[in-house]
Every structure is written in C-alpha cells, then in structure tokens.
Design a protein around this motif. Structure first.
Motif, PDB file in Angstrom:
ATOM      1  N   ALA A 109       0.828  -1.211   0.000  1.00  0.00           N
ATOM      2  CA  ALA A 109       0.000   0.000   0.000  1.00  0.00           C
ATOM      3  C   ALA A 109       0.860   1.259   0.000  1.00  0.00           C
ATOM      4  O   ALA A 109       0.580   2.222  -0.732  1.00  0.00           O
ATOM      5  CB  ALA A 109      -0.923   0.002   1.212  1.00  0.00           C
ATOM      6  N   THR A 110       1.913   1.270   0.807  1.00  0.00           N
ATOM      7  CA  THR A 110       2.803   2.429   0.865  1.00  0.00           C
ATOM      8  C   THR A 110       3.508   2.638  -0.466  1.00  0.00           C
ATOM      9  O   THR A 110       3.653   3.771  -0.944  1.00  0.00           O
ATOM     10  CB  THR A 110       3.830   2.246   1.989  1.00  0.00           C
ATOM     11  OG1 THR A 110       3.149   2.223   3.244  1.00  0.00           O
ATOM     12  CG2 THR A 110       4.854   3.378   2.003  1.00  0.00           C
ATOM     13  N   LEU A 111       3.932   1.554  -1.096  1.00  0.00           N
ATOM     14  CA  LEU A 111       4.621   1.662  -2.377  1.00  0.00           C
ATOM     15  C   LEU A 111       3.674   2.103  -3.485  1.00  0.00           C
ATOM     16  O   LEU A 111       4.056   2.881  -4.372  1.00  0.00           O
ATOM     17  CB  LEU A 111       5.288   0.333  -2.719  1.00  0.00           C
ATOM     18  CG  LEU A 111       6.430  -0.076  -1.767  1.00  0.00           C
ATOM     19  CD1 LEU A 111       6.916  -1.477  -2.099  1.00  0.00           C
ATOM     20  CD2 LEU A 111       7.573   0.922  -1.819  1.00  0.00           C
ATOM     21  N   ALA A 112       2.434   1.632  -3.443  1.00  0.00           N
ATOM     22  CA  ALA A 112       1.446   2.086  -4.427  1.00  0.00           C
ATOM     23  C   ALA A 112       1.186   3.582  -4.272  1.00  0.00           C
ATOM     24  O   ALA A 112       1.107   4.324  -5.264  1.00  0.00           O
ATOM     25  CB  ALA A 112       0.145   1.304  -4.263  1.00  0.00           C
ATOM     26  N   ARG A 113       1.088   4.022  -3.036  1.00  0.00           N
ATOM     27  CA  ARG A 113       0.890   5.448  -2.764  1.00  0.00           C
ATOM     28  C   ARG A 113       2.094   6.258  -3.235  1.00  0.00           C
ATOM     29  O   ARG A 113       1.947   7.335  -3.819  1.00  0.00           O
ATOM     30  CB  ARG A 113       0.663   5.655  -1.266  1.00  0.00           C
ATOM     31  CG  ARG A 113       0.310   7.073  -0.863  1.00  0.00           C
ATOM     32  CD  ARG A 113       0.004   7.151   0.642  1.00  0.00           C
ATOM     33  NE  ARG A 113      -0.468   8.470   1.023  1.00  0.00           N
ATOM     34  CZ  ARG A 113       0.342   9.480   1.374  1.00  0.00           C
ATOM     35  NH1 ARG A 113       1.648   9.315   1.361  1.00  0.00           N
ATOM     36  NH2 ARG A 113      -0.172  10.655   1.715  1.00  0.00           N
ATOM     37  N   HIS A 114       3.291   5.720  -3.032  1.00  0.00           N
ATOM     38  CA  HIS A 114       4.504   6.403  -3.464  1.00  0.00           C
ATOM     39  C   HIS A 114       4.538   6.533  -4.988  1.00  0.00           C
ATOM     40  O   HIS A 114       4.967   7.561  -5.519  1.00  0.00           O
ATOM     41  CB  HIS A 114       5.725   5.633  -2.963  1.00  0.00           C
ATOM     42  CG  HIS A 114       7.025   6.339  -3.183  1.00  0.00           C
ATOM     43  ND1 HIS A 114       7.351   7.524  -2.551  1.00  0.00           N
ATOM     44  CD2 HIS A 114       8.094   6.023  -3.974  1.00  0.00           C
ATOM     45  CE1 HIS A 114       8.566   7.911  -2.938  1.00  0.00           C
ATOM     46  NE2 HIS A 114       9.034   7.018  -3.806  1.00  0.00           N
ATOM     47  N   PRO A 121      -0.488  11.120 -11.958  1.00  0.00           N
ATOM     48  CA  PRO A 121      -1.518  10.099 -12.158  1.00  0.00           C
ATOM     49  C   PRO A 121      -2.735  10.590 -12.921  1.00  0.00           C
ATOM     50  O   PRO A 121      -3.640   9.808 -13.214  1.00  0.00           O
ATOM     51  CB  PRO A 121      -1.885   9.705 -10.726  1.00  0.00           C
ATOM     52  CG  PRO A 121      -1.647  10.943  -9.927  1.00  0.00           C
ATOM     53  CD  PRO A 121      -0.434  11.593 -10.563  1.00  0.00           C
ATOM     54  N   THR A 122      -2.759  11.866 -13.263  1.00  0.00           N
ATOM     55  CA  THR A 122      -3.877  12.402 -14.053  1.00  0.00           C
ATOM     56  C   THR A 122      -3.615  12.302 -15.552  1.00  0.00           C
ATOM     57  O   THR A 122      -4.488  12.619 -16.356  1.00  0.00           O
ATOM     58  CB  THR A 122      -4.151  13.873 -13.693  1.00  0.00           C
ATOM     59  OG1 THR A 122      -3.059  14.696 -14.144  1.00  0.00           O
ATOM     60  CG2 THR A 122      -4.329  14.049 -12.193  1.00  0.00           C
ATOM     61  N   ALA A 152      -7.794   1.363  -3.772  1.00  0.00           N
ATOM     62  CA  ALA A 152      -7.934   2.285  -2.643  1.00  0.00           C
ATOM     63  C   ALA A 152      -6.920   3.423  -2.737  1.00  0.00           C
ATOM     64  O   ALA A 152      -7.239   4.584  -2.441  1.00  0.00           O
ATOM     65  CB  ALA A 152      -7.763   1.528  -1.325  1.00  0.00           C
ATOM     66  N   ALA A 153      -5.706   3.109  -3.154  1.00  0.00           N
ATOM     67  CA  ALA A 153      -4.670   4.142  -3.283  1.00  0.00           C
ATOM     68  C   ALA A 153      -5.040   5.159  -4.351  1.00  0.00           C
ATOM     69  O   ALA A 153      -4.846   6.371  -4.168  1.00  0.00           O
ATOM     70  CB  ALA A 153      -3.332   3.499  -3.601  1.00  0.00           C
ATOM     71  N   THR A 154      -5.584   4.697  -5.471  1.00  0.00           N
ATOM     72  CA  THR A 154      -5.973   5.632  -6.524  1.00  0.00           C
ATOM     73  C   THR A 154      -7.185   6.460  -6.112  1.00  0.00           C
ATOM     74  O   THR A 154      -7.284   7.640  -6.469  1.00  0.00           O
ATOM     75  CB  THR A 154      -6.255   4.904  -7.853  1.00  0.00           C
ATOM     76  OG1 THR A 154      -7.251   3.895  -7.650  1.00  0.00           O
ATOM     77  CG2 THR A 154      -4.991   4.243  -8.392  1.00  0.00           C
ATOM     78  N   ALA A 158      -7.280  10.501  -6.018  1.00  0.00           N
ATOM     79  CA  ALA A 158      -8.326  11.273  -6.690  1.00  0.00           C
ATOM     80  C   ALA A 158      -8.955  12.281  -5.735  1.00  0.00           C
ATOM     81  O   ALA A 158      -9.212  13.437  -6.103  1.00  0.00           O
ATOM     82  CB  ALA A 158      -9.382  10.341  -7.256  1.00  0.00           C
ATOM     83  N   LYS A 159      -9.164  11.859  -4.507  1.00  0.00           N
ATOM     84  CA  LYS A 159      -9.749  12.751  -3.503  1.00  0.00           C
ATOM     85  C   LYS A 159      -8.780  13.878  -3.164  1.00  0.00           C
ATOM     86  O   LYS A 159      -9.182  15.045  -3.035  1.00  0.00           O
ATOM     87  CB  LYS A 159     -10.094  11.953  -2.250  1.00  0.00           C
ATOM     88  CG  LYS A 159     -10.761  12.781  -1.158  1.00  0.00           C
ATOM     89  CD  LYS A 159     -11.142  11.909   0.031  1.00  0.00           C
ATOM     90  CE  LYS A 159     -11.812  12.743   1.121  1.00  0.00           C
ATOM     91  NZ  LYS A 159     -12.190  11.895   2.288  1.00  0.00           N
ATOM     92  N   ALA A 160      -7.493  13.535  -3.032  1.00  0.00           N
ATOM     93  CA  ALA A 160      -6.493  14.542  -2.673  1.00  0.00           C
ATOM     94  C   ALA A 160      -6.322  15.587  -3.769  1.00  0.00           C
ATOM     95  O   ALA A 160      -6.151  16.782  -3.492  1.00  0.00           O
ATOM     96  CB  ALA A 160      -5.154  13.861  -2.382  1.00  0.00           C
TER      97      ALA A 160
END
Length: 211
Positions: A109-114, A121-122, A152-154, A158-160
């Motif tokens: 999860a941390t690596l996906a977020r990184h 990502p847009t 979940a990471a994406t 998107a929210k951020a």
C-alpha cells in the motif's frame, strides 16, 4: 519513425533516440523472475510504472524497506522485447520497474501510494516529456488483495487532487528486465540523468500537483 540504438551515455529524449559512434551492442531484454519468499529471506515484489524507468528506479531506491529495483518491460505480447522496440511503441509493453521489498518494513500500500505521488496520475497518455502508451502510469497487482489496495490508493489520490486518476491498475504479467545499461542509470550517469530529469519537467510537474 526510425529509432536508432540508444547510447548508454547519451541523454534520453521523448521523441528520438540518439546514436553515438562506438556504442556497445546491447542484448535483448530477458524474462526475469523475482526471488522466492522463504522464512529466512522475507521478500515481496511488485511492478509499477511511472514513466521513465530511470526516474522510477531513483524514486523507489530511496524508500526505506526497498531492497532492489530492476528496470524492464511488462504487459506486451512481444517475447524478449528490446528498448528500441518498446520505445517505438506497438509492442504493448510499458516501461516499468520491479521493486523488491521487505514487507516487514514497507507495505504494498505504501509503495502504491509512493508511485502515485512521484508521478502525474492524471495523465494517461504518457508521463512528462515521454509520450505514448509505453510510458503510461500503472500499478500492477498479483492477487485480489493487491488489486483492492491499488484501487484504494488511486481513490485516495483522486480525492487529494480533486481530479480523475488515469493510472491503470493491471494484472501482473511476465516482466522482462531491460538491457544492462538501463539498470541504475541514475548512479552510472548522474549528470546526464539529472539533466534529463530537469529538462523533462518531472519534478516541476510533481511539485505542481502534490506540493
């Protein structure tokens, strides 16, 4: 467009690969298997794509818990693809990096977020100055749990950002290691690498997006 062999000491450009007299011949990429997990050797692996794999390696080697990175190609139908084939487009492969990590120190999860926060990502049409499907961003999953984590990471990204996310979430297929001169390029050719990264606008765009 004809793509010439890339010189390991040349700067990367988004539209053409420069040839330099005296370039050493490079072997085609070969399929590469990640180390098996054992109780004595706790390792896990994932594959991510954030555009130029030189930059992706550099970004992920800095993460505590990452043990090794390998530049390569994934997702296409051509066996043993070369850099020239992939960068020209049409093979279906994406430039990507396999990340070997210690799951007791850093999570998928941390690596996906990184991956999302060290890319744009847009933008699904490539990344920064490198354009085309072969440079599109993606997070690869090996099972249903990893897929759920990547989704979940994406969603969080998107929210951020308040924007749709174009990063693909794809099943992990065969990964081919890139030619040797691509591996750890940023440490072998630091000046050329830094010039490429700056001129490509990668860090400026990431700062614009993520602050």
């Amino acid at each position: 467009m004809t793509f010439l062999p890339k010189d390991p000491n040349s700067m990367r450009t988004p539209t053409v690969i420069l040839a330099v007299v005296g370039i050493a011949a490079c072997s085609a990429a070969t399929p590469d298997q990640a180390p098996a997990q054992t109780p004595q050797n706790r390792q896990a692996n994932m594959v991510i794509a954030t555009g130029c794999f030189w930059c992706t390696e550099s970004d992920f080697d800095k993460v505590p818990g990452v043990l090794a990175t390998t530049s390569g190609y994934i997702g296409g139908n051509t066996a043993n693809p070369t850099y020239e084939q992939v960068s020209a487009g049409g093979t279906g492969h994406i430039e990507a990096v396999r990340v070997i990590y210690d799951p007791s120190r850093v999570s998928y999860a941390t690596l996906a977020r990184h991956a999302l926060r060290t890319s744009d990502p847009t933008d699904g049409g490539g990344q920064f100055c490198d354009r085309g499907d072969q440079y599109r961003p993606a997070i690869f999953f090996g099972d249903a749990s990893e897929r759920k984590t990547a989704v979940a990471a994406t969603a969080e990204a998107a929210k951020a950002l308040g924007k749709p996310i174009a990063t693909d979430i794809l099943p992990r297929t065969r990964f081919f290691s890139a030619e040797g001169y691509h591996q750890n390029y940023y440490t072998k050719n630091p000046l050329r690498y830094r010039y490429y990264r700056l001129s490509c606008g990668r860090d400026a765009r990431i700062k614009e997006l993520w602050g």
